[in-house]
Design a protein around this motif. Sequence first.
Motif, mmCIF file in Angstrom:
data_model
loop_
_atom_site.group_PDB
_atom_site.id
_atom_site.type_symbol
_atom_site.label_atom_id
_atom_site.label_comp_id
_atom_site.label_asym_id
_atom_site.label_seq_id
_atom_site.Cartn_x
_atom_site.Cartn_y
_atom_site.Cartn_z
ATOM 1 N N PRO A 93 31.428 55.786 62.940
ATOM 2 C CA PRO A 93 32.732 56.430 62.753
ATOM 3 C C PRO A 93 33.888 55.445 62.929
ATOM 4 C CG PRO A 93 31.836 56.974 64.908
ATOM 5 C CD PRO A 93 30.754 56.219 64.175
ATOM 6 N N ILE A 94 34.927 55.664 62.160
ATOM 7 C CA ILE A 94 36.164 54.888 62.286
ATOM 8 C C ILE A 94 37.243 55.843 62.774
ATOM 9 C CG2 ILE A 94 37.890 53.503 61.069
ATOM 10 C CD1 ILE A 94 35.732 52.723 59.074
ATOM 11 N N GLU A 95 37.995 55.430 63.760
ATOM 12 C CA GLU A 95 38.957 56.330 64.373
ATOM 13 C C GLU A 95 39.979 56.852 63.366
ATOM 14 O OE1 GLU A 95 41.336 54.403 67.321
ATOM 15 O OE2 GLU A 95 41.847 52.726 66.021
ATOM 16 N N ALA A 96 40.503 58.029 63.645
ATOM 17 C CA ALA A 96 41.540 58.620 62.799
ATOM 18 C C ALA A 96 42.777 57.727 62.801
ATOM 19 C CB ALA A 96 41.894 60.016 63.314
ATOM 20 N N PRO A 100 37.287 46.246 65.333
ATOM 21 C CA PRO A 100 36.993 46.275 63.897
ATOM 22 C C PRO A 100 36.734 44.917 63.266
ATOM 23 C CG PRO A 100 39.345 46.448 64.234
ATOM 24 C CD PRO A 100 38.726 46.468 65.606
ATOM 25 N N LEU A 101 36.798 43.839 64.031
ATOM 26 C CA LEU A 101 36.564 42.518 63.464
ATOM 27 C C LEU A 101 35.064 42.270 63.286
ATOM 28 C CD1 LEU A 101 39.282 40.600 65.473
ATOM 29 C CD2 LEU A 101 39.327 41.166 63.041
ATOM 30 N N ALA A 102 34.720 41.506 62.252
ATOM 31 C CA ALA A 102 33.327 41.391 61.817
ATOM 32 C C ALA A 102 32.400 40.903 62.918
ATOM 33 C CB ALA A 102 33.251 40.456 60.606
ATOM 34 N N ARG A 103 32.843 39.921 63.702
ATOM 35 C CA ARG A 103 31.953 39.343 64.706
ATOM 36 C C ARG A 103 31.599 40.333 65.801
ATOM 37 N NH1 ARG A 103 37.018 37.235 64.474
ATOM 38 N NH2 ARG A 103 38.344 37.041 66.326
ATOM 39 N N THR A 104 32.516 41.249 66.122
ATOM 40 C CA THR A 104 32.202 42.250 67.137
ATOM 41 C C THR A 104 31.318 43.359 66.570
ATOM 42 O OG1 THR A 104 34.403 43.142 66.652
ATOM 43 C CG2 THR A 104 34.142 41.927 68.703
ATOM 44 N N ARG A 155 39.611 48.600 55.458
ATOM 45 C CA ARG A 155 38.779 49.696 55.962
ATOM 46 C C ARG A 155 37.530 49.894 55.112
ATOM 47 N NH1 ARG A 155 37.508 55.040 56.004
ATOM 48 N NH2 ARG A 155 37.788 56.199 57.963
ATOM 49 N N ALA A 156 37.678 49.818 53.790
ATOM 50 C CA ALA A 156 36.543 50.036 52.893
ATOM 51 C C ALA A 156 35.447 49.010 53.142
ATOM 52 C CB ALA A 156 37.014 49.978 51.440
ATOM 53 N N TYR A 157 35.825 47.751 53.369
ATOM 54 C CA TYR A 157 34.860 46.692 53.643
ATOM 55 C C TYR A 157 34.120 46.980 54.944
ATOM 56 C CZ TYR A 157 33.081 41.916 54.335
ATOM 57 O OH TYR A 157 32.283 40.816 54.529
ATOM 58 N N ILE A 158 34.867 47.376 55.975
ATOM 59 C CA ILE A 158 34.261 47.669 57.278
ATOM 60 C C ILE A 158 33.292 48.845 57.162
ATOM 61 C CG2 ILE A 158 34.781 48.491 59.614
ATOM 62 C CD1 ILE A 158 37.453 46.920 59.351
ATOM 63 N N HIS A 159 33.718 49.875 56.446
ATOM 64 C CA HIS A 159 32.849 51.041 56.262
ATOM 65 C C HIS A 159 31.575 50.662 55.508
ATOM 66 C CE1 HIS A 159 31.538 55.137 55.574
ATOM 67 N NE2 HIS A 159 31.522 54.906 54.265
ATOM 68 N N GLU A 160 31.698 49.763 54.545
ATOM 69 C CA GLU A 160 30.529 49.338 53.782
ATOM 70 C C GLU A 160 29.553 48.557 54.668
ATOM 71 O OE1 GLU A 160 29.424 46.893 49.662
ATOM 72 O OE2 GLU A 160 31.513 47.130 50.293
ATOM 73 N N MET A 161 30.084 47.814 55.642
ATOM 74 C CA MET A 161 29.224 47.061 56.552
ATOM 75 C C MET A 161 28.341 47.998 57.377
ATOM 76 S SD MET A 161 31.630 44.016 58.143
ATOM 77 C CE MET A 161 30.302 43.377 59.167
ATOM 78 N N PHE A 162 28.966 49.044 57.940
ATOM 79 C CA PHE A 162 28.251 49.979 58.802
ATOM 80 C C PHE A 162 28.674 51.403 58.453
ATOM 81 C CE2 PHE A 162 28.486 45.977 61.173
ATOM 82 C CZ PHE A 162 27.129 45.756 61.407
#
Length: 360
Positions: free
Chosen positions: A229-232, A171-175, A218-225
């Motif tokens: 899907p993000i795991e439960a 979940p880190l931005a660079r990956t 989580r919201a930031y990550i979801h906004e990126m892509f």
Amino acid sequence: MKLSAISPALLGLAASVHAYTVNYTTVTGYFLQDETATDASTFDYTAVNFGLLNRTYPADKKLKNAESLTQWERFYNQVQELNDESHGDVEYKVLFLGRHGEGWHNAAQTYYGTPAWNCYWAELKGNGTATWYDAELTENGVDQALVAHNFWQKEIDEQRIHTPDNYFVSPLARTLQTANYTFTDLKFPKGSAEFKPLIKELFRESISIHTCDHRHDRAYIHEMFPTWPIEAGFTEQDELWNGVTGETNDAQDQRSTKALDEVFFTSASVKKDTFVSVTSHSGEISSILRVVGHRTFSLNTGAVIPVLVRAEKLVHEKPDTTTSTWTVSAHCTSPPVTSVAACVCQSSAAPVTTALVTSF
């Protein structure tokens, strides 16, 4: 000094509901990276077909057209044969372990030197010129990811490689950025699995006091892509990083084992899903390699290696509930006096074990 400041339950390391553990081993004899003679520091995966050895396989004898198939087509057939001939408690998968391209934290570590980076600068968000909190890719890092993209396309076109059946990403931005640059817009073979990676907490980098290891919410990550899907169970805030304690190798290996347990033996058709992409980090890939019994093999930024892994369920009455504690790291509160070989704090800034950054 050791603390259990972070609950192991947050990592999902509590006893499994399944009455079994999984034993992982690396199946050698297929890749250059498995061999002790291969120097990881000079290894170029794009020059050696991902390291796949030029050899025949036992399964070739069952192929009527083996001579017309590429090395990767025959290898894929060999892995399928291994799965077909194994009993239900054994699975074989090829893990394509990809390290992210160069991030701003990598560039900063090179600039300041490792001792000064570890004992002061890494505990900050940045230096006013660059930001390395949950670091993004540098231009060089983007180029490295595009090298991987172009090589995958070359392998698809020339080797007719079987592309991954499943994709996972830290979940880190660079990956996240590396996976996106690597796999988006590839011309996949007909019938290939769609590139829609599962964002998975347990494949993140070694959790240290460095701010580059602190993920966005989580919201930031979801906004990126937003289509990924993000795991439960993925928490809104990063509940694992606190700027004070960090994982030991044992603690990280427990985490990596659990991550692999969630990749293997997950569905009735899982044996058909033999190629798996994991876009992760140097420290986490090293941990995965330890868990699967592979020799130490450090990846350069942007590099990718495949590893053939055998997993076997071992049934037992009581699951192992052992957990490992985390460690506290001392650091300076201002730039160190010197750090050529080791970090030396200023006399007015003695080492502390409290977080330099307390809010994000």
